[in-house]
Design an enzyme around this catalytic site. Structure first.
Site, PDB file in Angstrom:
ATOM      1  N   ASN A  77      49.619  45.924  80.202  1.00 26.84           N
ATOM      2  CA  ASN A  77      48.696  44.881  80.950  1.00 26.84           C
ATOM      3  C   ASN A  77      48.594  43.796  80.254  1.00 26.84           C
ATOM      4  OD1 ASN A  77      48.450  47.030  82.733  1.00 26.84           O
ATOM      5  ND2 ASN A  77      46.845  47.962  81.827  1.00 26.84           N
ATOM      6  N   GLU A 178      53.461  46.303  86.079  1.00 25.16           N
ATOM      7  CA  GLU A 178      52.565  47.268  86.902  1.00 25.16           C
ATOM      8  C   GLU A 178      51.729  46.044  88.057  1.00 25.16           C
ATOM      9  OE1 GLU A 178      49.796  49.659  84.906  1.00 25.16           O
ATOM     10  OE2 GLU A 178      51.448  51.079  84.330  1.00 25.16           O
ATOM     11  N   GLU A 297      57.371  53.491  80.896  1.00 26.28           N
ATOM     12  CA  GLU A 297      56.018  54.389  80.222  1.00 26.28           C
ATOM     13  C   GLU A 297      55.873  55.585  80.664  1.00 26.28           C
ATOM     14  OE1 GLU A 297      52.495  52.010  80.741  1.00 26.28           O
ATOM     15  OE2 GLU A 297      53.431  50.061  80.786  1.00 26.28           O
TER      16      GLU A 297
HETATM   17  O1  AHR Z   1      50.337  51.991  78.022  1.00 23.81           O
HETATM   18  C1  AHR Z   1      49.031  51.812  78.289  1.00 23.81           C
HETATM   19  C2  AHR Z   1      48.922  50.913  79.544  1.00 23.81           C
HETATM   20  O2  AHR Z   1      49.333  51.902  80.880  1.00 23.81           O
HETATM   21  C3  AHR Z   1      49.814  49.908  79.764  1.00 23.81           C
HETATM   22  O3  AHR Z   1      49.498  48.579  79.203  1.00 23.81           O
HETATM   23  C4  AHR Z   1      49.842  49.681  81.485  1.00 23.81           C
HETATM   24  O4  AHR Z   1      51.145  48.948  81.718  1.00 23.81           O
HETATM   25  C5  AHR Z   1      49.841  51.191  81.842  1.00 23.81           C
HETATM   26  O5  AHR Z   1      48.727  51.165  82.580  1.00 23.81           O
END
Ligand code: AHR
Length: 511
Positions: A77, A178, A297
């Site tokens: 984020n 995202e 992720e």
């Molecule tokens: O990894 C933590 C957060 O999870 C990241 O910043 C985001 O991309 C996801 O929602």
């Protein structure tokens, strides 16, 4: 869930049947400017273990032991508000900014050049993300020029003046993060993002055609727009990108541990759905090329738990997302790794989110020690021995009932062979919380009939974990009673356990 077993579960291994070759990038991780991942995580000037560059050598040693290959940076984020030019040049001139994503204060003491030093010192490949939240095409090409152009332009010469004599040569770039999520700064519809990602990719390739680019997929398979998002985005970007991203986090909900242990069922369904969507667009566009998956992720993350640490808005490096992992979490985590390996033909890049302190396999104390969480061990073992060709294992296992996923096999496994040496490594999880799982592995389709080791991660206390006070409470240990004879390995997988079983070809000097 623990009915007496009448027959052992069974695996058949045959080197003639492979899924695909494990790409080194499958063992990637992720460093975000979030909480204490960077500050007091990998970077802490003044710490007794820090080098002159402020990087904590105790943490770097653990990262090398973990076997991380690529590191995604700088978010997450965070990237949707990223101003890369704030992070380069003399430290004392770098501005302090608000980080809107995590309501923290970013000092920019650690920036792009420091990240490249970190990659060099850990032997990892940088995987950079561009800001498609508050910024766009122009900023992405400027950043790329700063990083990768040799010399002779204002931006490349700026890098040289900042100490980066050689171009960074960053190959892999994420086109935002995202962007489907309403929480994301600069959140977009699939149409808006697809157009922007395509134009950004096109411009970046004008500088460097051989980049490997990742388009944002959904931030989770539970998103309302899931699959339609991927389809629309790929319509715009198919010829311009190499990967689409997947993100997934799992946690135990309302004490339903049996479903939690079966989280990989969801991950597998997610992967298969994205592969199907990519191939559907491929068919519609009549293309030869395939889009691969960057699972950039993935992890266990207790998002529903309140933060046990008191955190004020706009703190520097607050204690955020510092989940403490248990043996149960490590077994689920191992099962997620098995799922990635079982799809190694299309999942050719992945990033464990994240690397230090923030939902991480490595924890640190400011001014104090660094230690391994329970999840460290499956990752380190897979990264070290899960290299080569993934075999299509045929498994026969009893099942158990779960509330979320119905009947699920108790045994979850994969095997990887090194075609050079003939060695075979089996990774296996027993999801049964109460009973051991007898297992027979038919090795007759391989030459690997000599047992090297069987290591197990399990504990009588399923909630045991490591901590500052007890950093070595949980660790893998040799399993007992595993034998090989007549081309069959026989063992019992301990209740709720992660296992690594390594075999080599018969020694020629053996009787
Ligand atoms: O990894 C933590 C957060 O999870 C990241 O910043 C985001 O991309 C996801 O929602």
């Amino acid at each position: 869930m623990s009915a007496p077993r009448t027959a052992p579960s069974r695996l058949v291994l045959d080197t003639a049947f492979g899924v695909g070759t494990v790409q080194p990038r499958l063992y990637g991780s992720f460093v975000e400017h979030l909480g204490r991942c960077v500050y007091t995580g990998i970077y802490e000037p003044g710490h007794s273990a820090a080098g002159a560059d402020g990087l904590r050598q105790d943490v770097l040693a653990l990262i090398r032991e973990l076997g991380v290959t690529t590191v995604r940076y700088p978010g997450g984020n965070f990237v949707s508000g990223y101003r890369w030019e704030d992070t380069v040049g003399p430290r004392e001139q770098r501005p302090v900014r608000l980080d809107l994503a995590w309501r923290s204060t970013e000092t920019n003491e650690f920036g792009l050049g420091e990240f490249m030093d970190f990659c060099a010192e850990t032997g990892t490949e940088p995987m950079m993300a561009v800001n498609l939240g508050t910024r766009g095409v122009e900023d992405a090409v400027r950043l790329l020029e700063y990083c990768n152009h040799a010399a002779g332009t204002e931006l490349s010469d700026r890098r040289i003046a900042h100490g980066g004599k050689e171009p960074y040569g960053i190959r892999m770039w994420c086109l935002g993060n995202e962007m489907d999520g309403a929480w994301q700064i600069g959140h977009k519809t699939a149409e808006e993002y697809g157009r922007l990602a395509a134009e950004t990719a096109r411009a970046m390739r004008m500088i460097q055609p051989d980049l490997e680019l990742v388009a944002c997929g959904s931030s989770g398979s539970g998103m309302d727009t899931f699959a339609a998002w991927e389809s629309t985005v790929l319509e715009h970007t198919y010829d311009l990108v190499d990967y689409v991203s997947l993100h997934a986090y799992y946690e135990e909900i309302d004490g339903d541990r049996d479903s939690f242990l079966a989280s990989a069922v969801d991950m597998e369904h997610f992967i298969e759905s994205v592969v199907a969507t990519c191939d559907h667009v491929r068919a519609r566009l009549k293309r030869e090329k395939r889009i691969n998956l960057s699972f950039d992720e993935w992890n266990v993350w207790y998002q529903k738990r309140p933060n046990p640490h008191h955190v004020e808005d706009w703190q520097q490096a607050p204690r955020l997302l510092e989940d403490v992992y248990t043996v149960t979490d490590a077994v689920v985590f191992g099962s997620l790794l098995i799922t990635l390996l079982r799809h190694a033909d299309r999942v050719t890049s992945a990033s464990l989110a994240q690397l230090v302190n923030v939902i991480a396999p490595i924890m640190t104390e400011p001014g104090g020690a660094a230690w391994r969480q329970t999840t460290f061990f499956p990752f380190a073992q897979a990264s070290r021995y899960g290299r080569g060709r993934v075999l299509r294992v045929e498994a026969d296992s009893p099942t158990y009932a779960t509330a979320r996923f119905g009947e699920v096999p108790l045994l979850h496994s994969t095997a990887v062979t090194d075609d050079g040496t003939g060695a075979v490594t089996v990774f296996a999880v027993n999801r049964d919380r109460a009973a051991a799982l007898p297992l027979e592995i038919d090795l007759r389709g391989t030459d690997a009939h000599t047992l090297v080791e069987h290591l197990v991660l399990a504990d009588t206390d399923p909630d045991a974990g490591n901590s500052l006070e007890h950093p070595e409470r949980v660790a893998p240990r040799p399993a007992t009673g595993t034998t090989v004879s007549g081309g069959v390995l026989r063992t019992e997988l301990e209740p709720m356990s992660w296992n690594m079983i390594r075999l080599t070809p018969r020694r020629t000097d053996a009787p």
